[in-house]
Design a protein around this motif. Structure first.
Motif, PDB file in Angstrom:
ATOM      1  N   PHE A 182      53.811 -31.145   3.883  1.00 60.45           N
ATOM      2  CA  PHE A 182      53.315 -29.754   3.513  1.00 60.45           C
ATOM      3  C   PHE A 182      52.043 -29.504   4.729  1.00 60.45           C
ATOM      4  O   PHE A 182      51.281 -30.393   4.929  1.00 60.45           O
ATOM      5  N   SER A 183      51.999 -28.188   4.762  1.00 64.56           N
ATOM      6  CA  SER A 183      50.601 -27.845   5.562  1.00 64.56           C
ATOM      7  C   SER A 183      50.238 -26.400   4.839  1.00 64.56           C
ATOM      8  O   SER A 183      50.989 -25.624   4.585  1.00 64.56           O
ATOM      9  N   ASN A 184      48.946 -25.976   5.322  1.00 64.54           N
ATOM     10  CA  ASN A 184      48.360 -24.683   4.839  1.00 64.54           C
ATOM     11  C   ASN A 184      48.180 -23.811   5.897  1.00 64.54           C
ATOM     12  O   ASN A 184      47.806 -24.306   6.652  1.00 64.54           O
ATOM     13  N   ILE A 185      48.426 -22.552   5.552  1.00 62.34           N
ATOM     14  CA  ILE A 185      48.135 -21.708   6.644  1.00 62.34           C
ATOM     15  C   ILE A 185      47.077 -20.661   6.362  1.00 62.34           C
ATOM     16  O   ILE A 185      47.026 -20.192   4.917  1.00 62.34           O
ATOM     17  N   VAL A 186      46.183 -20.156   7.123  1.00 66.07           N
ATOM     18  CA  VAL A 186      45.048 -19.482   7.128  1.00 66.07           C
ATOM     19  C   VAL A 186      45.116 -18.637   8.078  1.00 66.07           C
ATOM     20  O   VAL A 186      44.614 -18.956   9.113  1.00 66.07           O
ATOM     21  N   TRP A 187      45.599 -17.641   7.896  1.00 65.77           N
ATOM     22  CA  TRP A 187      45.973 -16.616   9.057  1.00 65.77           C
ATOM     23  C   TRP A 187      45.161 -15.175   8.861  1.00 65.77           C
ATOM     24  O   TRP A 187      45.230 -14.331   7.792  1.00 65.77           O
ATOM     25  N   THR A 188      44.176 -14.771   9.638  1.00 68.66           N
ATOM     26  CA  THR A 188      43.068 -13.962   9.767  1.00 68.66           C
ATOM     27  C   THR A 188      44.103 -12.506  10.539  1.00 68.66           C
ATOM     28  O   THR A 188      44.238 -12.985  11.897  1.00 68.66           O
ATOM     29  N   MET A 189      43.861 -11.510   9.930  1.00 70.48           N
ATOM     30  CA  MET A 189      44.561 -10.245  10.566  1.00 70.48           C
ATOM     31  C   MET A 189      43.888  -8.997  10.024  1.00 70.48           C
ATOM     32  O   MET A 189      43.031  -9.122   9.037  1.00 70.48           O
ATOM     33  N   SER A 190      44.301  -7.958  10.298  1.00 69.77           N
ATOM     34  CA  SER A 190      43.815  -6.584   9.804  1.00 69.77           C
ATOM     35  C   SER A 190      44.334  -6.550   8.346  1.00 69.77           C
ATOM     36  O   SER A 190      45.311  -6.987   8.001  1.00 69.77           O
TER      37      SER A 190
END
Length: 585
Positions: free
Chosen positions: A335-343
């Protein structure tokens, strides 16, 4: 004759009636006496109970005498109806039983000078009452924290890390950061800074439950959890705090007036010498204490979730995209974690799109989308290393590696707005702020919770120092030592992170080239890379010193015509100074 008989009969009747009256009066007297006896017995019984409770109170039993001006753990007073009421008293009331608040309680419990203190934890979160059990087969939580070596050391010192290691977690000793333009990248390795790991990614529920287990295991520590919310705080007035010469009969009243009174939403009242606001970015404690904040919104949101790979991931990855960075963090078990910055608009769309489209979008953002892989560099590693041969890193010749492919979504998706906030002061009389109640930052470097744990370490030491010399732990002069210690370090980190956010929010040719130069410089130059790793690992003193030197010493004139240095000065150092000034540094 008839008259005599009638007289005798009437006489007998009067005597019988008199005897009945006497019997009734006697019976009434006996009943009255019995009631009095019962009341006396009840009063003696109640007095024995109250005396026993007061005698067994354990409020600061091992503290210096100067710290024990407050009556025992409970104080009894008469309300308007004349009934006795029990008012709980504690040395410290921690409002907020999250990861930072629980860490503070565990830290105080682990220190010889503070383990005798009575602690109240006020939080309505049911997780505090459900017990520290985490099932092995539970799905991964999308909320995770990347804890630094400094935070790991804190957890080991307080005895909580052994519980973390019983559950899913992932150490990582490598990290790769690159830009979507393909101009440059940086690879970090723990061995280049003489460290075993760069950090460890742990689910928030694991951190929280581990701290709760640690606290419950410590049977000698006096802590009480109040499963409710804070409604109001009444702080001592200047006159009540400074009053002197009170009589013995008014001593308990005087002591109560020197404490902070907390009114809880379930009607409970309690008193404490020190109120700690660990209740998050919308802190009720901060609001009630009248502490103002400075900050701004980033017009960005972060989408977080857990995804799955075909193989286990052991590296942390971060790619800077036009709208913001995307991070891929290992958490163990493929498993991995996603932290995705966007509008905010894109965040809403990505939160509700179907799983197949979302997985495709994640792979596109992590690897082949928006721009090429950084196979070559504008400012090549060979060119830079030729000028700094003795100080080049061992990873200068390491090739760029693509991140592992995402195959499946493994949790719900969550989205939250991003902002920067800093409290203008961390401490006032009887009140102190820690964690997100004092500061919030952009998540691009995963430093938010680590800053909070840094607050915990500092505040625990300051409280211990106060206990050692017999100071009032709610005294503002003592609490200001904590503020002075943490404010510089936190503002330095916030200024750096805000500068990164601004620098990577611009898609402009010359700026892109400067970013590439920064990536390649960090990848090649050993001293620079070691410092960056040290900063990210929680060695805040070095960061604070470097920040002061940069902000105080660098000027455009000192750049002396160096276009890159001058541009960095204008876009980086001065931005740091502006950010720091706005935050109160």
């Amino acid at each position: 004759m008839l008259t005599i008989v009638f007289y005798l009969s009437e006489n007998d009747s009067n005597r019988q009636q008199s005897r009945r009256h006497e019997q009734v009066k006697y019976l009434a007297l006996r009943i009255h006496l019995r009631i009095i006896v019962v009341l006396i017995a009840t009063r003696k019984f109640a007095s024995n109970i109250f005396a026993r409770r007061l005698a067994t109170g354990t409020f600061c039993t091992n503290a210096p005498s100067e710290l024990n001006d407050v009556p025992s753990g409970s104080h009894f007073y008469k309300d308007d109806a004349g009934f006795m009421k029990d008012v709980p008293q504690h040395d410290i009331a921690i409002v907020g039983g999250g990861m930072v608040g629980m860490a503070l309680a565990c830290s105080l419990a682990s220190m010889p000078l503070t383990k005798h203190l009575s602690i109240a934890i006020i939080d309505s979160n049911p997780a505090l009452s459900n017990g520290p059990i985490i099932k092995k087969n539970e799905p991964p939580d999308p909320r995770v924290s990347t804890v630094t070596p400094a935070t790991i050391s804190l957890f080991k010192d307080i005895g909580a890390w052994e519980f973390v290691e019983q559950h899913r977690h992932a150490y990582f000793d490598k990290m790769q950061v690159w830009d979507y333009t393909g101009f440059g990248y940086t690879r970090y390795n723990a061995r280049e800074a003489d460290k075993d790991v760069l950090g460890c990614v742990v689910e928030n529920k694991v951190l929280h439950k581990s701290l709760l287990s640690c606290l419950q295991q410590n049977k000698d520590f006096s802590s009480t959890i109040y499963p409710t919310r804070l409604s109001s705080i009444s702080l001592p007035t200047r006159s009540s705090v400074s009053s002197a010469g009170a009589s013995v009969s008014s001593k308990s009243s005087k002591n109560l007036s020197n404490l902070a009174k907390l009114d809880l939403s379930d009607g409970t009242n309690l008193y404490a010498k020190l109120v700690v606001g660990a209740d998050g970015s919308k802190s009720r404690v901060r609001e009630l204490a009248g502490i103002k904040t400075t900050g701004w919104n980033y017009s960005q949101s972060a989408v977080i979730c857990t995804i799955e790979h075909d193989t286990e991931n052991f590296c942390a990855w971060q790619r800077f995209l036009p709208a913001g960075p995307i991070a891929l963090l290992p958490i163990g078990d493929n498993f991995s974690n996603i932290v995705w910055t966007m509008s905010p608009k894109d965040a809403s769309n990505h939160k509700i799109m179907n799983e197949a489209d979302f997985v495709k979008a994640v792979n596109h953002a992590l690897d082949f989308g928006y721009g090429p892989r950084p196979e070559s560099r504008v400012f090549g590693g060979d060119v830079i290393s030729s000028f700094f041969k003795p100080d080049v890193t061992s990873s200068v010749h390491e090739q760029f590696e693509p991140p592992p492919k995402v195959v499946k979504l493994a949790s719900d998706r969550m989205a939250f707005p991003l902002s920067l906030m800093h409290a203008n002061q961390y401490a006032c009389k009887h009140v102190v702020l820690v964690g997100d109640a004092a500061h919030t930052v952009h998540p691009l470097a995963g430093q938010g919770v680590n800053m909070g744990y840094g607050d915990v370490s500092s505040l625990s030491n300051v409280i211990a120092d106060g206990v050692a010399v017999g100071s009032d732990i709610g005294e503002v002069t003592l609490l200001k030592k904590y503020e002075a210690d943490r404010k510089t370090a936190n503002i330095a980190m916030m200024a750096v992170l805000d500068g990164f956010q601004k620098a990577y929010s611009v898609d402009f040719g010359p700026i892109n080239i400067l970013r590439a130069a920064a990536f390649n410089g960090a990848n090649v130059l050993a001293p620079l890379k070691r410092n960056i790793i040290s900063y990210a690992s929680g060695e805040r003193d070095r960061l604070a010193v470097a920040w002061r030197e940069a902000c105080d010493g660098a000027t455009a004139e000192q750049a002396a015509g160096g276009s890159i240095r001058c541009a960095v000065e204008e876009g980086g150092v001065r931005r740091c100074t502006t950010t720091a000034e706005r935050l109160g540094g």
